[in-house]
Design a protein around this motif. Sequence first.
Motif, PDB file in Angstrom:
ATOM      1  N   PRO A 180     -13.264  32.132  11.803  1.00  0.00           N
ATOM      2  CA  PRO A 180     -14.118  32.883  10.891  1.00  0.00           C
ATOM      3  C   PRO A 180     -15.015  31.948  10.075  1.00  0.00           C
ATOM      4  O   PRO A 180     -14.590  30.862   9.691  1.00  0.00           O
ATOM      5  CB  PRO A 180     -13.129  33.610   9.980  1.00  0.00           C
ATOM      6  N   HIS A 183      -8.682  38.092  13.495  1.00  0.00           N
ATOM      7  CA  HIS A 183      -8.721  37.625  12.111  1.00  0.00           C
ATOM      8  C   HIS A 183      -8.342  38.756  11.163  1.00  0.00           C
ATOM      9  O   HIS A 183      -7.231  38.777  10.645  1.00  0.00           O
ATOM     10  CB  HIS A 183     -10.113  37.057  11.785  1.00  0.00           C
ATOM     11  N   LEU A 184      -9.222  39.729  10.960  1.00  0.00           N
ATOM     12  CA  LEU A 184      -8.934  40.842  10.042  1.00  0.00           C
ATOM     13  C   LEU A 184      -9.180  42.202  10.678  1.00  0.00           C
ATOM     14  O   LEU A 184      -9.305  43.198   9.971  1.00  0.00           O
ATOM     15  CB  LEU A 184      -9.763  40.705   8.757  1.00  0.00           C
ATOM     16  N   GLY A 185      -9.288  42.226  11.992  1.00  0.00           N
ATOM     17  CA  GLY A 185      -9.323  43.511  12.681  1.00  0.00           C
ATOM     18  C   GLY A 185     -10.662  44.186  12.810  1.00  0.00           C
ATOM     19  O   GLY A 185     -10.714  45.392  13.092  1.00  0.00           O
ATOM     20  N   ALA A 186     -11.753  43.457  12.627  1.00  0.00           N
ATOM     21  CA  ALA A 186     -13.071  44.085  12.818  1.00  0.00           C
ATOM     22  C   ALA A 186     -13.194  44.641  14.233  1.00  0.00           C
ATOM     23  O   ALA A 186     -12.569  44.139  15.166  1.00  0.00           O
ATOM     24  CB  ALA A 186     -14.179  43.055  12.581  1.00  0.00           C
ATOM     25  N   CYS A 213     -10.615  42.272  16.263  1.00  0.00           N
ATOM     26  CA  CYS A 213     -10.636  40.837  16.000  1.00  0.00           C
ATOM     27  C   CYS A 213      -9.277  40.388  15.483  1.00  0.00           C
ATOM     28  O   CYS A 213      -8.654  41.075  14.658  1.00  0.00           O
ATOM     29  CB  CYS A 213     -11.728  40.517  14.977  1.00  0.00           C
ATOM     30  N   TRP A 231     -17.977  40.748  11.560  1.00  0.00           N
ATOM     31  CA  TRP A 231     -17.643  40.566  10.145  1.00  0.00           C
ATOM     32  C   TRP A 231     -17.791  39.122   9.669  1.00  0.00           C
ATOM     33  O   TRP A 231     -18.482  38.863   8.702  1.00  0.00           O
ATOM     34  CB  TRP A 231     -16.216  41.053   9.870  1.00  0.00           C
ATOM     35  N   HIS A 232     -17.116  38.194  10.323  1.00  0.00           N
ATOM     36  CA  HIS A 232     -17.113  36.816   9.815  1.00  0.00           C
ATOM     37  C   HIS A 232     -17.474  35.784  10.873  1.00  0.00           C
ATOM     38  O   HIS A 232     -17.258  34.598  10.674  1.00  0.00           O
ATOM     39  CB  HIS A 232     -15.751  36.476   9.197  1.00  0.00           C
ATOM     40  N   GLY A 233     -18.001  36.254  11.994  1.00  0.00           N
ATOM     41  CA  GLY A 233     -18.586  35.334  12.959  1.00  0.00           C
ATOM     42  C   GLY A 233     -17.642  34.531  13.832  1.00  0.00           C
ATOM     43  O   GLY A 233     -18.080  33.573  14.470  1.00  0.00           O
ATOM     44  N   ALA A 234     -16.367  34.898  13.908  1.00  0.00           N
ATOM     45  CA  ALA A 234     -15.495  34.214  14.872  1.00  0.00           C
ATOM     46  C   ALA A 234     -16.059  34.448  16.268  1.00  0.00           C
ATOM     47  O   ALA A 234     -16.649  35.487  16.556  1.00  0.00           O
ATOM     48  CB  ALA A 234     -14.063  34.751  14.782  1.00  0.00           C
ATOM     49  N   CYS A 262     -17.776  38.045  16.436  1.00  0.00           N
ATOM     50  CA  CYS A 262     -17.269  39.107  15.557  1.00  0.00           C
ATOM     51  C   CYS A 262     -18.332  39.499  14.525  1.00  0.00           C
ATOM     52  O   CYS A 262     -18.956  38.632  13.913  1.00  0.00           O
ATOM     53  CB  CYS A 262     -16.001  38.628  14.847  1.00  0.00           C
TER      54      CYS A 262
HETATM   55  S1  FES Z   1     -12.609  40.044  11.182  1.00  0.00           S
HETATM   56 FE1  FES Z   1     -13.445  38.915  12.848  1.00  0.00          FE
HETATM   57  S2  FES Z   1     -13.925  36.990  11.999  1.00  0.00           S
HETATM   58 FE2  FES Z   1     -13.082  38.111  10.356  1.00  0.00          FE
END
Ligand code: FES
Length: 116
Positions: free
Chosen positions: A78, A42-45, A40, A62-65, A60
Amino acid sequence: MADEIRVGPASSLPPRTVTGSGGYAVGNIGGDLFALSRRCRHLGADLAGGSIDREGCLVCPWHGARYDVKTGHMVRGPQGTFARIPGLGTLNMLFTRVLPLRRGEVVERDGTIYVR
Ligand code: FES
């Protein structure tokens, strides 16, 4: 073939599921298969652990992006706490306009799925 990554039997990827193979998250949307790079923006999920929503976007874990699987663009930033940070979602979405998730070509041969 040397430049193909074996994903697994086609039966192991039913509609609305996502799995991981090599550097790709590979999914099935109603019989249409896709492959996107699996980190991802955002933070690499690991997007291989994500889900497919009603609109056919990859979500995603982790945070739903949400990602458009045809373009690799983030179409919703996110969620949760991150959604309350002004401009963060827009910034993430703009980032993937410049640097979308890499798309792989998915092929099915003899009942086995590959990405190249
Ligand atoms: S790591 Fe994917 S939305 Fe935060």
